[in-house]
Design an enzyme around this catalytic site. Structure first.
Site, mmCIF file in Angstrom:
data_model
loop_
_atom_site.group_PDB
_atom_site.id
_atom_site.type_symbol
_atom_site.label_atom_id
_atom_site.label_comp_id
_atom_site.label_asym_id
_atom_site.label_seq_id
_atom_site.Cartn_x
_atom_site.Cartn_y
_atom_site.Cartn_z
ATOM 1 N N ILE A 46 0.818 -1.206 0.000
ATOM 2 C CA ILE A 46 0.000 0.000 0.000
ATOM 3 C C ILE A 46 0.855 1.260 0.000
ATOM 4 O O ILE A 46 0.567 2.227 -0.701
ATOM 5 C CB ILE A 46 -0.943 0.002 1.217
ATOM 6 C CG1 ILE A 46 -1.903 -1.188 1.145
ATOM 7 C CG2 ILE A 46 -1.741 1.303 1.267
ATOM 8 C CD1 ILE A 46 -2.755 -1.342 2.386
ATOM 9 N N ASN A 116 1.256 5.650 7.439
ATOM 10 C CA ASN A 116 0.968 4.415 6.720
ATOM 11 C C ASN A 116 1.634 3.189 7.342
ATOM 12 O O ASN A 116 1.138 2.071 7.228
ATOM 13 C CB ASN A 116 1.439 4.594 5.270
ATOM 14 C CG ASN A 116 1.537 3.292 4.507
ATOM 15 O OD1 ASN A 116 0.539 2.773 4.027
ATOM 16 N ND2 ASN A 116 2.751 2.752 4.397
ATOM 17 N N TYR A 203 -2.323 -6.090 18.688
ATOM 18 C CA TYR A 203 -2.571 -5.430 17.402
ATOM 19 C C TYR A 203 -3.793 -4.513 17.499
ATOM 20 O O TYR A 203 -3.747 -3.349 17.090
ATOM 21 C CB TYR A 203 -2.793 -6.479 16.316
ATOM 22 C CG TYR A 203 -3.178 -5.898 14.971
ATOM 23 C CD1 TYR A 203 -2.253 -5.199 14.198
ATOM 24 C CD2 TYR A 203 -4.477 -6.039 14.476
ATOM 25 C CE1 TYR A 203 -2.611 -4.666 12.969
ATOM 26 C CE2 TYR A 203 -4.838 -5.501 13.244
ATOM 27 C CZ TYR A 203 -3.898 -4.820 12.499
ATOM 28 O OH TYR A 203 -4.255 -4.287 11.284
ATOM 29 N N LYS A 207 -4.147 -0.427 16.824
ATOM 30 C CA LYS A 207 -5.010 0.142 15.801
ATOM 31 C C LYS A 207 -6.064 1.063 16.416
ATOM 32 O O LYS A 207 -6.457 2.058 15.800
ATOM 33 C CB LYS A 207 -5.667 -0.980 14.996
ATOM 34 C CG LYS A 207 -4.708 -1.818 14.172
ATOM 35 C CD LYS A 207 -4.155 -1.061 12.977
ATOM 36 C CE LYS A 207 -2.815 -0.440 13.163
ATOM 37 N NZ LYS A 207 -2.305 0.245 11.945
#
Length: 323
Positions: A46, A116, A203, A207
């Site tokens: 990405i 990112n 994780y 996030k």
């Protein structure tokens, strides 16, 4: 997959804009004490696609961070205008490296900061500064660089006519695997091996932090359009390199199939450049699914108390105070 977005036509002319995109790699020590390399989506997947797509629309300059200079050179060579792209060597698991990278940013304006870089469901470990590896990379690393460059973004918003300064963070709907308290602050300077759901809880916590940071930044600095995006489930090395159980879990979140890296960049590109973004934001909603679809999140995503605590904790840990 019917995403209804085409960056060739939907990304506007970016003339004059300076953009920074984070990426890189982290190192961690496995249980057998052999060093492993954890890939982030910076010079591949990405991140690479985002750089290439943005470069087609005439920005003044693009900076991107990473560790692999050879891979970075390949990315630059594929850009529409290679001379307008600069690679900043940076290890996002090291506050010293982040400080050095920020010092090499040589423009007087910064219009778009895209957080990112990220790692996914890796074994228990800590960063060079002692933070749980996923939280330390996904949140602390990205935010440490943001805080060092935030004065330039604020000056851009104030001094550049018709400025449209933005912060975009790549989070995940996987935030829902966070611990019950949202973020286990007491254990952040450890491997946090005892969390229920293990690496997936670690994780999810990282996030969730991405999302909360975007909300808090937007509240404190409304002159910056601050957005968190879920890119979709994208077929990159980050996912294909997982074990069988983890891949089955991920594939279950993409019943219609995984996105290509180019499709996975669509939501980032939308958030970074679309004129409609600010109109879709409110004081609770900053998270968007592909492409530009608002996602309310759970109660922790909307907690002012938690987002404020995270901001204060992060500023203290990073050691950068922004007025």
């Amino acid at each position: 997959m019917g995403l209804g977005y085409d960056p060739d036509t939907d990304v506007p002319n970016l003339s004059g804009k300076v953009i920074l995109i984070t990426g890189g790699k982290s190192h961690l020590v496995a249980p057998d004490e052999q060093e492993l390399t954890v890939k982030q989506i910076g010079t591949s997947g990405i991140g690479k696609t985002t750089v290439l797509e943005l470069s087609k629309h005439s920005p003044e300059h693009i900076y991107f961070t990473g560790r692999n200079e050879k891979s970075a050179a390949q990315v630059i060579s594929q850009c529409a205008t290679p001379s307008s792209v600069t690679f900043l060597p940076c290890e996002l698991d090291s506050l010293d490296s982040i400080r050095d990278a920020a010092a090499k940013f040589h423009h007087s304006r910064l219009d778009v900061f895209i957080a990112n870089a990220g790692i996914l469901a890796v074994p228990a470990a800590v960063t060079k500064d002692g933070y749980e590896i996923q939280f330390g990379t996904n949140h602390v690393g990205n935010t440490a660089l943001l805080l060092r460059l935030l004065p330039i973004m604020l000056r851009t918003a104030k001094e550049v006519p018709d400025a449209d300064v933005r912060y975009v963070t790549v989070t995940s709907l996987g935030y829902f695997t966070h611990p019950l308290n949202g973020i286990d602050f007491d254990g952040l300077k450890s491997k946090q091996e005892n969390l229920l759901l293990g690496r997936w809880a670690r994780y999810g916590q990282s996030k969730l932090a991405n999302l909360l940071l975007a909300r808090e930044l937007g509240k404190r600095y409304p002159q910056i359009t601050s957005v968190a995006i879920h890119p979709g489930v994208v077929k990159t090395e980050m996912i294909t390199g997982l074990g069988m159980f983890d891949r089955i879990l991920i594939f279950g979140m993409a019943p219609l199939g995984m996105l290509t890296p180019r499709e996975g960049a669509y939501n980032t590109l939308w958030a970074a450049t679309s004129p409609e973004v600010r109109g879709k934001l409110d004081d609770k909603t900053v998270l968007f699914e592909p492409v530009g679809k608002a996602h309310g999140g759970d109660a922790k995503c909307r907690s002012d108390e938690l987002s404020n605590k995270l901001w204060e904790w992060t500023v203290k840990e990073v050691g950068v105070e922004v007025e």
